[in-house]
Design an enzyme around this catalytic site. Structure first.
Site, PDB file in Angstrom:
ATOM      1  N   THR A  44       0.821  -1.211   0.000  1.00  0.00           N
ATOM      2  CA  THR A  44       0.000   0.000   0.000  1.00  0.00           C
ATOM      3  C   THR A  44       0.855   1.261   0.000  1.00  0.00           C
ATOM      4  OG1 THR A  44      -1.831  -1.094   1.075  1.00  0.00           O
ATOM      5  CG2 THR A  44      -1.719   1.271   1.376  1.00  0.00           C
TER       6      THR A  44
ATOM      7  N   TYR B 217      -7.913   1.094  -3.754  1.00  0.00           N
ATOM      8  CA  TYR B 217      -6.614   1.431  -4.332  1.00  0.00           C
ATOM      9  C   TYR B 217      -5.949   0.165  -4.846  1.00  0.00           C
ATOM     10  CZ  TYR B 217      -4.697  -0.398   0.028  1.00  0.00           C
ATOM     11  OH  TYR B 217      -4.382  -1.205   1.072  1.00  0.00           O
TER      12      TYR B 217
ATOM     13  N   THR C  33       1.652  -4.213   4.330  1.00  0.00           N
ATOM     14  CA  THR C  33       1.517  -4.506   5.760  1.00  0.00           C
ATOM     15  C   THR C  33       0.921  -5.890   6.037  1.00  0.00           C
ATOM     16  OG1 THR C  33      -0.641  -3.420   5.847  1.00  0.00           O
ATOM     17  CG2 THR C  33       1.290  -2.073   6.393  1.00  0.00           C
ATOM     18  N   ASP C  34       0.214  -6.458   5.046  1.00  0.00           N
ATOM     19  CA  ASP C  34      -0.500  -7.713   5.317  1.00  0.00           C
ATOM     20  C   ASP C  34       0.429  -8.846   5.755  1.00  0.00           C
ATOM     21  OD1 ASP C  34      -2.852  -6.482   4.710  1.00  0.00           O
ATOM     22  OD2 ASP C  34      -3.214  -7.533   2.819  1.00  0.00           O
TER      23      ASP C  34
ATOM     24  N   LYS D 164       0.319  -7.633  12.729  1.00  0.00           N
ATOM     25  CA  LYS D 164      -0.707  -6.702  12.248  1.00  0.00           C
ATOM     26  C   LYS D 164      -1.997  -7.035  12.978  1.00  0.00           C
ATOM     27  CE  LYS D 164      -2.947  -4.778   8.193  1.00  0.00           C
ATOM     28  NZ  LYS D 164      -3.015  -4.639   6.730  1.00  0.00           N
TER      29      LYS D 164
ATOM     30  N   GLU E 251      -3.162 -28.313  28.766  1.00  0.00           N
ATOM     31  CA  GLU E 251      -4.376 -29.110  28.530  1.00  0.00           C
ATOM     32  C   GLU E 251      -4.106 -30.271  27.567  1.00  0.00           C
ATOM     33  OE1 GLU E 251      -8.202 -26.649  28.351  1.00  0.00           O
ATOM     34  OE2 GLU E 251      -6.621 -25.144  28.163  1.00  0.00           O
TER      35      GLU E 251
HETATM   36  C1  SIN Z   1      -0.985  -2.835   2.953  1.00  0.00           C
HETATM   37  O1  SIN Z   1       0.104  -2.693   2.468  1.00  0.00           O
HETATM   38  O2  SIN Z   1      -1.336  -2.118   3.923  1.00  0.00           O
HETATM   39  C2  SIN Z   1      -2.000  -3.818   2.502  1.00  0.00           C
HETATM   40  C3  SIN Z   1      -1.715  -4.445   1.200  1.00  0.00           C
HETATM   41  C4  SIN Z   1      -0.426  -5.194   1.197  1.00  0.00           C
HETATM   42  O3  SIN Z   1      -0.082  -5.817   2.186  1.00  0.00           O
HETATM   43  O4  SIN Z   1       0.249  -5.162   0.163  1.00  0.00           O
END
Ligand code: SIN
Length: 366
Positions: A52, A65, A131-132, A204, A321
């Site tokens: 992103t 996007y 971020t994923d 995340k 457990e």
């Molecule tokens: C992001 O970057 O926030 C989401 C999409 C990705 O991980 O490429």
């Protein structure tokens, strides 16, 4: 070396940045030696992978996007003042949304970083990334880069064309941390939204919020703002594993536990050739009685089974457990399922095949 000057992001996106004097190498090209004019500034290699932070608006919805539409070079050109922090050299490793991140890109990143450090080309590395799966790439690199020099991942929750895009500030702070001598010897770090997190701790934890990265068990290792970098945790020795020479990782599947769970997914994973299974278990890594019977079949056939948790916070301990000793299982400790999968892949690729040895490596973080 000619430094990068700040340029408004819109100008960068419109293509003005293509004439910016940034050191850049085409994907796959080998890096020529860099001549440095600003000898006092640390040399930071920026490896762009997409995400992103490199995204551009799309008309499919108000927040739609396309990730990975802007190059690393254009990104840097849109960060005013970054040229005062470091001498930057930019290389485009991939330009993908990180849902498509894969082990081939991981190997490419790891090899390039090792080469840059071995040849003393750079003092630190910054990786721009979606971020994923950022936590997975960070954790993979943390386990295979045996060097004290900083490797920092950064990204953004809003695309470069958004009002109040977070990418430029995150990029600035990532370079600031990379250029700071205090960042040495801390393993791979993740910098977003004024916080510095360890590759092992970070996850995340929000689908859309800017403050999405947290380290639920460990907390941030530091804080950064445009004026300062502060570490609040001591540097910690990391375990480092070899990169498999054939650049492949063994098949390890994650099975997500739930109410009314049978053993189907576990039996299927074994049938499909998995050498390891990570259970995203309930609570403290628990599964149903039926699923446990499937796990016992799996371990008896030589498949390593790691119990992690779908909870997102806390440790999975041995023999609480579930009788791990009896079933020959591995408890993931602090590692979430996606990181447990990577550590198990690397251990298997490094010839560790007994549950006892694998448990030792999982427990070594603490
Ligand atoms: C992001 O970057 O926030 C989401 C999409 C990705 O991980 O490429």
């Amino acid at each position: 070396m000619v430094s990068v000057r700040g340029l408004p992001i819109l100008a960068a996106i419109l293509g003005v940045a293509s004439v910016m004097p940034v050191f850049s190498h085409a994907e796959g090209a080998s890096a020529p030696p860099v001549a440095h004019k600003q000898v006092s500034l640390p040399r930071v290699l920026v490896l762009a992978t997409g995400g992103t932070i490199s995204g551009k608006a799309d008309t499919r919805s108000a927040i739609g996007y396309d990730a990975g539409a802007v190059t690393g070079e254009q990104l840097i050109a849109g960060v005013p003042g970054v040229e005062k922090l470091a001498q930057l050299q930019v290389e485009q490793i991939s330009n993908i949304a990180s849902q498509n991140m894969n082990s081939q890109v991981w190997f490419k990143l790891a090899e390039r970083i090792r080469q840059a450090f071995a040849n003393n080309e750079v003092d630190a590395v910054v990786i721009t990334h979606g971020t994923d799966t950022m936590e997975e790439t960070a954790f993979f690199l943390d386990n295979v880069i045996g060097d004290a020099r900083p490797v920092i991942l950064t990204g953004a929750m809003r695309p470069s064309t958004a009002i109040s895009a977070d990418g430029p500030a995150n990029m600035y702070e990532a370079v600031k941390v990379a250029a700071d001598p205090q960042a040495r010897g801390r393993g791979v770090l993740v910098v977003l939204n004024d916080e510095v997190q360890s590759a092992r701790g970070v996850s995340k934890m929000h689908t859309t919020a800017l403050q999405t990265f947290h380290s639920p068990n460990l907390g941030p290792v530091g804080y950064v703002d445009p004026a300062s970098v502060r570490f609040v945790a001591p540097a910690k020795p990391q375990q480092h594993l070899d990169l498999p020479v054939d650049h492949t990782l063994p098949r390890v599947q994650i099975v997500y536990a739930h109410a009314d769970m049978d053993a189907q997914q576990i039996d299927d994973a074994v049938k499909n050739g998995a050498r390891g299974i990570v259970i995203a278990g309930m609570g403290d890594g628990n599964v149903s009685t039926d699923a446990l019977a499937g796990i016992e079949r799996a371990t008896k056939s030589g498949v390593i089974v790691v119990r992690s948790t779908r909870v997102g916070n806390g440790f999975v301990n041995r023999d609480v457990e579930v009788d791990d000793d009896h079933y020959g299982l591995v408890a993931s400790m602090d590692l979430n399922p996606q990181k447990a999968r990577i550590l198990l892949q690397l251990l298997l690729a490094n010839g560790k095949t007994s549950a006892a040895d694998i448990q030792k490596a999982f427990s070594a973080g603490f």
